[in-house]
Design an enzyme around this catalytic site. Structure first.
Site, PDB file in Angstrom:
ATOM      1  N   TYR A  62       0.850  -1.193   0.000  1.00 18.04           N
ATOM      2  CA  TYR A  62       0.000   0.000   0.000  1.00 18.04           C
ATOM      3  C   TYR A  62       0.882   1.238   0.000  1.00 18.04           C
ATOM      4  O   TYR A  62       1.410   1.654   1.025  1.00 18.04           O
ATOM      5  CB  TYR A  62      -0.928   0.005   1.220  1.00 18.04           C
ATOM      6  CG  TYR A  62      -1.956  -1.099   1.244  1.00 18.04           C
ATOM      7  CD1 TYR A  62      -2.200  -1.903   0.125  1.00 18.04           C
ATOM      8  CD2 TYR A  62      -2.703  -1.355   2.395  1.00 18.04           C
ATOM      9  CE1 TYR A  62      -3.140  -2.917   0.160  1.00 18.04           C
ATOM     10  CE2 TYR A  62      -3.656  -2.369   2.431  1.00 18.04           C
ATOM     11  CZ  TYR A  62      -3.865  -3.139   1.315  1.00 18.04           C
ATOM     12  OH  TYR A  62      -4.811  -4.151   1.358  1.00 18.04           O
ATOM     13  N   LYS A 219     -22.537   7.841  -4.575  1.00 23.78           N
ATOM     14  CA  LYS A 219     -22.128   9.161  -5.060  1.00 23.78           C
ATOM     15  C   LYS A 219     -21.663   9.168  -6.511  1.00 23.78           C
ATOM     16  O   LYS A 219     -21.415  10.228  -7.077  1.00 23.78           O
ATOM     17  CB  LYS A 219     -21.023   9.715  -4.161  1.00 23.78           C
ATOM     18  CG  LYS A 219     -21.463   9.953  -2.718  1.00 23.78           C
ATOM     19  CD  LYS A 219     -20.323  10.465  -1.862  1.00 23.78           C
ATOM     20  CE  LYS A 219     -20.781  10.695  -0.426  1.00 23.78           C
ATOM     21  NZ  LYS A 219     -19.661  11.174   0.440  1.00 23.78           N
TER      22      LYS A 219
END
Length: 327
Positions: A62, A219
């Protein structure tokens, strides 16, 4: 708002049922991580901790590395308040063979030592193999993890995968304590076999992808754009992925009735995965304080009704849907 706690399978470790996933905090696939983004991520970790979150999930890739480094900074002086899960496996992976870069137990152990160094800790609560399929070094990971556990460097170990046959192989000796898996309203494939297997085997289930890479925030629209360095940009530029994106948007639109006073679609999505009895925790990602608080509000939102669960079944039948993220 009080977060409930659950036991993470045979590990015996108690954790909050809503944790914090730190993939996006590392930048990388989710866009760049500058000083402002880092400050926001550290604030998000603080907010989660003070709100009762105890479980934090990260990985070496990550960023790469950046997510672990940030979590290490956040833990200084209060390590005992964090239950930390990290992952190893993709760094140095040979795509041609295919085979991990950890060919020996010694190399695997040395790799985990670098995880610990970035996290500025002498142990992690859970170490996970990040490789999601069977490849030649699976036994190296199992033996290495067992040795690290015996040495007190890890409290428990597991795997991150959605491949049932591989999960069974990885847990064949009964020592695998955790499974991290993509599971959501849009991806109910783990319900077919995997979740029942984990419950019967004492394997704690860590759910990632509960918001389907943001789709279940409600959204997104066909006009949504993503930065070039965000992996979701491919949803707009690759015709095949664009078609799937539009199909997902249509499904999400059908889920809008789940929104009601005191509950957003995000919170309904988190409640859905938590209501499965095999699930221990869900780890929605967040890069800001506002996102953390919105996720945690699922704990106090009105529970899903039988009618709402039936609506979800109509949109995605039990055991159906698709893997939003391949690993």
């Amino acid at each position: 708002m009080e977060l409930k706690h659950r036991i993470l399978g045979k590990s015996g470790i108690e954790i909050s049922e809503i944790g914090l996933g730190l993939w996006a905090a590392g930048g990388g696939d989710w866009g760049s991580a500058d000083s402002a983004a880092d400050a926001a991520a550290l604030s998000a970790i603080d907010t989660a901790l003070e709100a009762g979150v105890t479980f934090f999930d990260t990985a070496d890739v990550y960023g790469p590395w950046h997510s672990e480094i940030l979590l290490g900074k956040a833990m200084q002086g209060r390590r005992d308040r964090f239950v930390v899960a990290t992952k190893i496996g993709w760094q140095g992976f040979d795509e041609v063979t295919p085979c991990s870069g950890y060919r020996t137990v010694a190399e695997l152990i040395a790799g985990v030592e670098t995880n610990l160094k970035r996290l500025q800790t002498d142990y992690v609560d859970v170490i996970q193999s990040h490789i999601n399929f069977r490849e030649p070094t699976m036994e190296v990971f199992l033996e290495g993890f067992e040795k690290l556990q015996a040495a007190g460097k890890v409290r428990a170990f597991g795997v991150s995968s959605g491949e049932f046959e591989y999960i069974k192989e990885f847990s064949h000796n009964g020592k695998c304590a955790t499974l991290q898996i993509d599971y959501s309203i849009l991806n109910r494939t783990p319900e077919a076999e995997i979740l029942d297997y984990c419950k019967a085997s004492g394997i704690g289930v860590i759910v990632r992808g509960a918001l389907a890479m943001g789709l279940l925030t409600g959204k997104f629209s066909e006009d949504t754009t993503f930065p070039d360095d965000d992996f979701r940009h491919n949803w707009l530029t690759d015709p095949e992925q664009t078609a799937v994106f539009r199909q997902d948007l249509a499904k999400v639109e059908k889920l809008k009735p789940l929104v009601r006073p005191g509950r957003t679609l995000v919170q309904a999505a988190l409640q859905f995965v938590l209501q499965h009895e095999a699930v221990t925790t869900v780890i929605p990602g967040a890069r800001t304080t506002e996102q953390v608080l919105a996720n945690l509000a699922a704990a106090a939102a009105p529970p899903l009704t039988a009618e709402e669960t039936a609506l979800i079944d109509q949109v995605t039948p039990p055991g159906g849907g698709r893997k939003i993220w391949p690993a």
